[in-house]
Design a protein around this motif. Structure first.
Motif, PDB file in Angstrom:
ATOM      1  N   THR A 103       0.845  -1.194   0.000  1.00  0.00           N
ATOM      2  CA  THR A 103       0.000   0.000   0.000  1.00  0.00           C
ATOM      3  C   THR A 103       0.880   1.243   0.000  1.00  0.00           C
ATOM      4  O   THR A 103       2.088   1.174   0.238  1.00  0.00           O
ATOM      5  N   SER A 104       0.265   2.382  -0.247  1.00  0.00           N
ATOM      6  CA  SER A 104       1.021   3.635  -0.239  1.00  0.00           C
ATOM      7  C   SER A 104       1.619   3.900   1.138  1.00  0.00           C
ATOM      8  O   SER A 104       2.745   4.378   1.262  1.00  0.00           O
ATOM      9  N   GLN A 105       0.862   3.578   2.204  1.00  0.00           N
ATOM     10  CA  GLN A 105       1.362   3.800   3.555  1.00  0.00           C
ATOM     11  C   GLN A 105       2.543   2.894   3.858  1.00  0.00           C
ATOM     12  O   GLN A 105       3.534   3.325   4.464  1.00  0.00           O
ATOM     13  N   SER A 106       2.489   1.632   3.440  1.00  0.00           N
ATOM     14  CA  SER A 106       3.591   0.712   3.715  1.00  0.00           C
ATOM     15  C   SER A 106       4.853   1.122   2.964  1.00  0.00           C
ATOM     16  O   SER A 106       5.963   0.970   3.472  1.00  0.00           O
ATOM     17  N   VAL A 107       4.675   1.668   1.751  1.00  0.00           N
ATOM     18  CA  VAL A 107       5.835   2.145   0.996  1.00  0.00           C
ATOM     19  C   VAL A 107       6.445   3.368   1.670  1.00  0.00           C
ATOM     20  O   VAL A 107       7.672   3.514   1.738  1.00  0.00           O
ATOM     21  N   LYS A 108       5.613   4.252   2.190  1.00  0.00           N
ATOM     22  CA  LYS A 108       6.128   5.414   2.921  1.00  0.00           C
ATOM     23  C   LYS A 108       6.980   4.969   4.109  1.00  0.00           C
ATOM     24  O   LYS A 108       8.088   5.469   4.330  1.00  0.00           O
ATOM     25  N   LEU A 109       6.468   4.022   4.890  1.00  0.00           N
ATOM     26  CA  LEU A 109       7.183   3.563   6.080  1.00  0.00           C
ATOM     27  C   LEU A 109       8.484   2.867   5.691  1.00  0.00           C
ATOM     28  O   LEU A 109       9.528   3.071   6.331  1.00  0.00           O
ATOM     29  N   ALA A 110       8.424   2.026   4.652  1.00  0.00           N
ATOM     30  CA  ALA A 110       9.638   1.340   4.208  1.00  0.00           C
ATOM     31  C   ALA A 110      10.671   2.333   3.705  1.00  0.00           C
ATOM     32  O   ALA A 110      11.883   2.173   3.948  1.00  0.00           O
ATOM     33  N   THR A 111      10.232   3.380   3.011  1.00  0.00           N
ATOM     34  CA  THR A 111      11.150   4.409   2.525  1.00  0.00           C
ATOM     35  C   THR A 111      11.794   5.153   3.684  1.00  0.00           C
ATOM     36  O   THR A 111      12.990   5.463   3.651  1.00  0.00           O
ATOM     37  N   MET A 112      11.021   5.430   4.734  1.00  0.00           N
ATOM     38  CA  MET A 112      11.577   6.072   5.927  1.00  0.00           C
ATOM     39  C   MET A 112      12.684   5.222   6.542  1.00  0.00           C
ATOM     40  O   MET A 112      13.738   5.734   6.934  1.00  0.00           O
ATOM     41  N   VAL A 113      12.443   3.919   6.628  1.00  0.00           N
ATOM     42  CA  VAL A 113      13.448   3.015   7.206  1.00  0.00           C
ATOM     43  C   VAL A 113      14.707   3.004   6.358  1.00  0.00           C
ATOM     44  O   VAL A 113      15.834   3.098   6.865  1.00  0.00           O
ATOM     45  N   VAL A 114      14.541   2.902   5.038  1.00  0.00           N
ATOM     46  CA  VAL A 114      15.691   2.830   4.138  1.00  0.00           C
ATOM     47  C   VAL A 114      16.515   4.105   4.198  1.00  0.00           C
ATOM     48  O   VAL A 114      17.752   4.063   4.183  1.00  0.00           O
ATOM     49  N   THR A 115      15.859   5.264   4.292  1.00  0.00           N
ATOM     50  CA  THR A 115      16.589   6.529   4.303  1.00  0.00           C
ATOM     51  C   THR A 115      17.244   6.820   5.647  1.00  0.00           C
ATOM     52  O   THR A 115      18.253   7.530   5.706  1.00  0.00           O
ATOM     53  N   THR A 116      16.693   6.278   6.711  1.00  0.00           N
ATOM     54  CA  THR A 116      17.217   6.559   8.049  1.00  0.00           C
ATOM     55  C   THR A 116      18.271   5.555   8.494  1.00  0.00           C
ATOM     56  O   THR A 116      19.209   5.904   9.233  1.00  0.00           O
ATOM     57  N   LEU A 117      18.167   4.316   8.045  1.00  0.00           N
ATOM     58  CA  LEU A 117      19.014   3.244   8.559  1.00  0.00           C
ATOM     59  C   LEU A 117      20.509   3.503   8.401  1.00  0.00           C
ATOM     60  O   LEU A 117      21.270   3.285   9.357  1.00  0.00           O
ATOM     61  N   PRO A 118      21.010   3.965   7.246  1.00  0.00           N
ATOM     62  CA  PRO A 118      22.467   4.129   7.108  1.00  0.00           C
ATOM     63  C   PRO A 118      23.071   5.059   8.147  1.00  0.00           C
ATOM     64  O   PRO A 118      24.113   4.737   8.744  1.00  0.00           O
ATOM     65  N   ILE A 119      22.456   6.204   8.384  1.00  0.00           N
ATOM     66  CA  ILE A 119      23.022   7.155   9.330  1.00  0.00           C
ATOM     67  C   ILE A 119      22.869   6.653  10.761  1.00  0.00           C
ATOM     68  O   ILE A 119      23.710   6.910  11.628  1.00  0.00           O
ATOM     69  N   VAL A 120      21.795   5.899  11.046  1.00  0.00           N
ATOM     70  CA  VAL A 120      21.605   5.331  12.386  1.00  0.00           C
ATOM     71  C   VAL A 120      22.653   4.262  12.661  1.00  0.00           C
ATOM     72  O   VAL A 120      23.189   4.162  13.779  1.00  0.00           O
ATOM     73  N   VAL A 121      22.989   3.467  11.654  1.00  0.00           N
ATOM     74  CA  VAL A 121      23.998   2.420  11.814  1.00  0.00           C
ATOM     75  C   VAL A 121      25.392   3.028  11.986  1.00  0.00           C
ATOM     76  O   VAL A 121      26.212   2.555  12.786  1.00  0.00           O
ATOM     77  N   ALA A 122      25.678   4.101  11.248  1.00  0.00           N
ATOM     78  CA  ALA A 122      27.010   4.698  11.291  1.00  0.00           C
ATOM     79  C   ALA A 122      27.256   5.504  12.560  1.00  0.00           C
ATOM     80  O   ALA A 122      28.394   5.588  13.035  1.00  0.00           O
ATOM     81  N   TYR A 123      26.197   6.068  13.123  1.00  0.00           N
ATOM     82  CA  TYR A 123      26.371   6.991  14.244  1.00  0.00           C
ATOM     83  C   TYR A 123      27.048   6.361  15.469  1.00  0.00           C
ATOM     84  O   TYR A 123      27.932   6.990  16.061  1.00  0.00           O
ATOM     85  N   PRO A 124      26.676   5.148  15.913  1.00  0.00           N
ATOM     86  CA  PRO A 124      27.339   4.596  17.107  1.00  0.00           C
ATOM     87  C   PRO A 124      28.854   4.461  16.958  1.00  0.00           C
ATOM     88  O   PRO A 124      29.588   4.591  17.948  1.00  0.00           O
ATOM     89  N   PHE A 125      29.329   4.199  15.742  1.00  0.00           N
ATOM     90  CA  PHE A 125      30.767   4.052  15.534  1.00  0.00           C
ATOM     91  C   PHE A 125      31.494   5.397  15.602  1.00  0.00           C
ATOM     92  O   PHE A 125      32.700   5.447  15.831  1.00  0.00           O
ATOM     93  N   LEU A 126      30.760   6.490  15.395  1.00  0.00           N
ATOM     94  CA  LEU A 126      31.362   7.817  15.418  1.00  0.00           C
ATOM     95  C   LEU A 126      31.016   8.595  16.678  1.00  0.00           C
ATOM     96  O   LEU A 126      31.443   9.726  16.838  1.00  0.00           O
TER      97      LEU A 126
END
Length: 289
Positions: A251-274
């Motif tokens: 659905t459009s809502q599920s795509v929005k949520l998945a897009t939020m996860v994809v765009t946020t995950l890289p910086i969230v993963v990198a932050y603890p190491f820095l």
């Protein structure tokens, strides 16, 4: 430990747990619903775990060429913009840290004023237009090359570098550029990492630049793409443009949520190491030693 101190520790711990929960639960809620089947998620009632686990929404995200192009633009502008910003700001800060620089106090006064007053959005847009940077990748790089706030952090660190290093290098015949590249930068790795973290997070999260200065969809970053998906409700059109093979449960809502996860995950993963550099950067210049 007295009864009062024990009570305080317990209440303090409970308060911190509550703050952590309030901070982290919205992220967990988005993640759980992103991994739930879209049609089932529309029924609501999903709070802790996916009711019907599905990765079809993420498949829809990664099969959309527009999202992947936007992700590539974001990665490119984050890497290039961060490197250029750190090096350019460090060069200016090193010059201003030299006591023999003529007009150093004047430059500092002018720079301080820019921290509190700016020309505004319209004059900035007109300047970007006259520099022919509208619909150009350079609009992500050149306007963000310098930050006076970051310069102050650099200055605080450079002033703590022993003068003996500079004097020894000059005796050996080194010039200002050689000293900066071969001596100052290698001993400044903590502050370089700190500023790189600051600016890297800014570049990754920046969506406003793409909205104001970019009309070409092939040059918009992922955050601008996500903003337009959420604000303009264009995710239904995005699903319609998907290649074959996408399940009907998306659905459009599920795509929005998945897009939020994809765009946020890289910086969230990198932050603890820095994070250690982030904390150290906040203390730079606070203690002389």
């Amino acid at each position: 430990m007295t009864a009062g101190e024990t009570t305080f520790d317990v209440l303090n711990g409970l308060g911190m747990l509550l703050i952590c929960f309030v901070t982290l639960y919205p992220i967990w809620y988005v993640l759980v619903n992103a991994f739930n089947e879209g049609q089932d998620a529309m029924r609501g009632g999903i709070y802790w775990w996916p009711r019907v686990f599905s990765i079809e929404s993420f498949e829809a995200v990664f099969k959309n060429s527009g999202i992947m192009t936007a992700m590539g633009v974001t990665v490119a502008k984050t890497l290039i913009g961060t490197v250029v910003h750190v090096l350019f700001t460090a060069m200016v800060a090193y010059a201003l840290s030299r006591r023999e620089l003529i007009g150093r106090k004047f430059y500092m006064y002018v720079g301080t004023i820019t921290m509190f007053f700016s020309g505004g959005l319209i004059p900035t847009f007109l300047l970007i237009r006259d520099l022919h940077m509208l619909d150009s990748f350079l609009v992500y790089i050149i306007p963000a090359m310098f930050s006076f706030f970051d310069l102050i952090i650099f200055l605080a660190f450079f002033r703590d570098i022993p003068d003996a290093l500079d004097e020894a290098a000059r005796i050996d015949g080194a010039g200002d550029l050689s000293i900066f590249v071969k001596i100052v930068l290698p001993v400044s790795l903590p502050v370089l990492a700190t500023i790189a973290l600051f600016h890297g997070v800014y570049q990754w999260n920046d969506f406003f630049t793409g909205i104001i200065y970019i009309n070409n969809v092939d040059l918009q970053p992922i955050q601008t793409y996500l903003f337009r998906v959420v604000a303009q409700s264009s995710s239904s059109q995005m699903i319609a443009s998907m290649p074959g093979g996408i399940g009907k449960s998306v659905t459009s809502q599920s795509v929005k949520l998945a897009t939020m996860v994809v765009t946020t995950l890289p910086i969230v993963v990198a932050y603890p190491f820095l994070q250690k550099y982030f904390v150290k950067g906040l203390m730079i210049g606070a203690v002389k030693g």
